[in-house]
Design a protein around this motif. Structure first.
Motif, PDB file in Angstrom:
ATOM      1  N   UNK A  39      12.899  -5.961 -10.450  1.00  0.00           N
ATOM      2  CA  UNK A  39      12.941  -6.724 -11.695  1.00  0.00           C
ATOM      3  C   UNK A  39      11.689  -6.422 -12.510  1.00  0.00           C
ATOM      4  N   UNK A  40      10.983  -7.464 -12.873  1.00  0.00           N
ATOM      5  CA  UNK A  40       9.744  -7.279 -13.652  1.00  0.00           C
ATOM      6  C   UNK A  40       8.498  -7.387 -12.784  1.00  0.00           C
ATOM      7  N   UNK A  41       8.686  -7.411 -11.469  1.00  0.00           N
ATOM      8  CA  UNK A  41       7.534  -7.444 -10.575  1.00  0.00           C
ATOM      9  C   UNK A  41       7.350  -6.086  -9.924  1.00  0.00           C
ATOM     10  N   UNK A  42       6.083  -5.714  -9.754  1.00  0.00           N
ATOM     11  CA  UNK A  42       5.735  -4.479  -9.056  1.00  0.00           C
ATOM     12  C   UNK A  42       4.849  -4.866  -7.879  1.00  0.00           C
TER      13      UNK A  42
ATOM     14  N   UNK B  64      -1.433  -5.589  -4.302  1.00  0.00           N
ATOM     15  CA  UNK B  64      -1.259  -6.506  -5.433  1.00  0.00           C
ATOM     16  C   UNK B  64       0.204  -6.640  -5.806  1.00  0.00           C
ATOM     17  N   UNK B  65       0.477  -7.724  -6.501  1.00  0.00           N
ATOM     18  CA  UNK B  65       1.754  -7.954  -7.148  1.00  0.00           C
ATOM     19  C   UNK B  65       1.438  -8.167  -8.625  1.00  0.00           C
ATOM     20  N   UNK B  66       2.155  -7.429  -9.490  1.00  0.00           N
ATOM     21  CA  UNK B  66       1.956  -7.580 -10.927  1.00  0.00           C
ATOM     22  C   UNK B  66       3.289  -7.844 -11.608  1.00  0.00           C
ATOM     23  N   UNK B  67       3.223  -8.421 -12.786  1.00  0.00           N
ATOM     24  CA  UNK B  67       4.396  -8.565 -13.635  1.00  0.00           C
ATOM     25  C   UNK B  67       4.264  -7.571 -14.770  1.00  0.00           C
ATOM     26  N   UNK B  68       5.364  -6.874 -15.084  1.00  0.00           N
ATOM     27  CA  UNK B  68       5.337  -5.879 -16.145  1.00  0.00           C
ATOM     28  C   UNK B  68       6.388  -6.201 -17.193  1.00  0.00           C
TER      29      UNK B  68
ATOM     30  N   UNK C 292       3.850   1.720 -14.653  1.00  0.00           N
ATOM     31  CA  UNK C 292       4.148   1.382 -16.051  1.00  0.00           C
ATOM     32  C   UNK C 292       4.377   2.619 -16.915  1.00  0.00           C
ATOM     33  N   UNK C 293       4.630   3.742 -16.274  1.00  0.00           N
ATOM     34  CA  UNK C 293       4.888   4.968 -17.036  1.00  0.00           C
ATOM     35  C   UNK C 293       3.714   5.420 -17.871  1.00  0.00           C
ATOM     36  N   UNK C 294       2.502   5.107 -17.427  1.00  0.00           N
ATOM     37  CA  UNK C 294       1.299   5.536 -18.128  1.00  0.00           C
ATOM     38  C   UNK C 294       0.752   4.539 -19.129  1.00  0.00           C
ATOM     39  N   UNK C 295       1.428   3.438 -19.360  1.00  0.00           N
ATOM     40  CA  UNK C 295       1.016   2.465 -20.379  1.00  0.00           C
ATOM     41  C   UNK C 295       0.586   1.149 -19.736  1.00  0.00           C
ATOM     42  N   UNK C 296      -0.726   0.979 -19.537  1.00  0.00           N
ATOM     43  CA  UNK C 296      -1.247  -0.233 -18.903  1.00  0.00           C
ATOM     44  C   UNK C 296      -1.051  -1.491 -19.746  1.00  0.00           C
ATOM     45  N   UNK C 297      -0.739  -1.329 -21.028  1.00  0.00           N
ATOM     46  CA  UNK C 297      -0.452  -2.502 -21.857  1.00  0.00           C
ATOM     47  C   UNK C 297       0.846  -3.182 -21.437  1.00  0.00           C
ATOM     48  N   UNK C 298       1.646  -2.519 -20.598  1.00  0.00           N
ATOM     49  CA  UNK C 298       2.882  -3.125 -20.088  1.00  0.00           C
ATOM     50  C   UNK C 298       2.613  -4.134 -18.969  1.00  0.00           C
ATOM     51  N   UNK C 299       1.385  -4.165 -18.454  1.00  0.00           N
ATOM     52  CA  UNK C 299       1.040  -5.165 -17.436  1.00  0.00           C
ATOM     53  C   UNK C 299       0.929  -6.515 -18.141  1.00  0.00           C
ATOM     54  N   UNK C 300       1.777  -7.439 -17.742  1.00  0.00           N
ATOM     55  CA  UNK C 300       1.798  -8.772 -18.356  1.00  0.00           C
ATOM     56  C   UNK C 300       1.020  -9.794 -17.539  1.00  0.00           C
ATOM     57  N   UNK C 301       0.887  -9.552 -16.236  1.00  0.00           N
ATOM     58  CA  UNK C 301       0.111 -10.464 -15.380  1.00  0.00           C
ATOM     59  C   UNK C 301      -0.214  -9.765 -14.067  1.00  0.00           C
ATOM     60  N   UNK C 302      -1.459  -9.946 -13.634  1.00  0.00           N
ATOM     61  CA  UNK C 302      -1.805  -9.630 -12.255  1.00  0.00           C
ATOM     62  C   UNK C 302      -1.517 -10.929 -11.511  1.00  0.00           C
ATOM     63  N   UNK C 303      -0.454 -10.928 -10.730  1.00  0.00           N
ATOM     64  CA  UNK C 303       0.036 -12.155 -10.112  1.00  0.00           C
ATOM     65  C   UNK C 303      -0.771 -12.505  -8.865  1.00  0.00           C
TER      66      UNK C 303
END
Length: 158
Positions: free
Chosen positions: A33-36, A151-155, A83-94
């Motif tokens: 989903x939106x978690x990595x 880590x778990x992140x939201x993207x 994130x395919x090279x785009x760190x701005x897609x990281x919405x939260x470091x969970x």
């Protein structure tokens, strides 16, 4: 044009290397989903050198924090890949999951792992970078490294 996070990395003078290939039978990250979910990252530098040692046995808290910071650099590298090279897609470091190679009587694990947490907040800002975490001690880590973090992140949506 570089994104917000890439510009911040440049301002901080941080170079984030390309992610290394996994050392065994696992993937470096898995998106659901939106978690990595990012596999454990060790303090391995671009020149393949490792920060090894055991806290409480001649390895200082400051050295441990440096190792944890390098783990954070490697986490960011995996985030970039996810994130395919785009760190701005990281919405939260969970969440950050941290293991500290330490003696049985060492109790300052949280201080060591602050090396990782502080860098993530510095790079992503408080709103995105602040996270839940655990910091536990263990008697050994792969290759004798001082710290390992996952880590778990939201993207953002694809």
């Amino acid at each position: 044009m570089a994104g917000v996070i890439e510009r911040r990395l440049a301002q901080l003078g941080l170079r984030i290397p390309k992610s290394p290939a996994p050392a065994a039978n696992y993937v470096p990250w898995k998106r659901v989903g939106n978690q990595v979910f990012i596999s454990g990252q060790i303090p391995k530098a671009e020149d393949n050198s490792l920060l090894t040692g055991q806290l409480g046995a001649g390895y200082s808290i400051e050295e441990g924090q440096t190792a944890a910071r390098l783990c954070a650099v490697n986490l960011i590298s995996q985030m970039r890949e996810a994130c395919g090279g785009d760190l701005d897609k990281v919405k939260a470091v969970v969440k950050v999951e941290a293991f500290v190679n330490s003696t049985a009587d060492f109790t300052n694990h949280p201080q060591v792992v602050n090396g990782c947490s502080d860098l993530l907040v510095e790079v992503f800002g408080q709103e995105i970078g602040a996270h839940s975490r655990f910091a536990v001690g263990c008697s050994s880590l792969p290759l004798g490294v001082a710290v390992e973090t996952g880590a778990v992140i939201e993207v953002a949506d694809e």
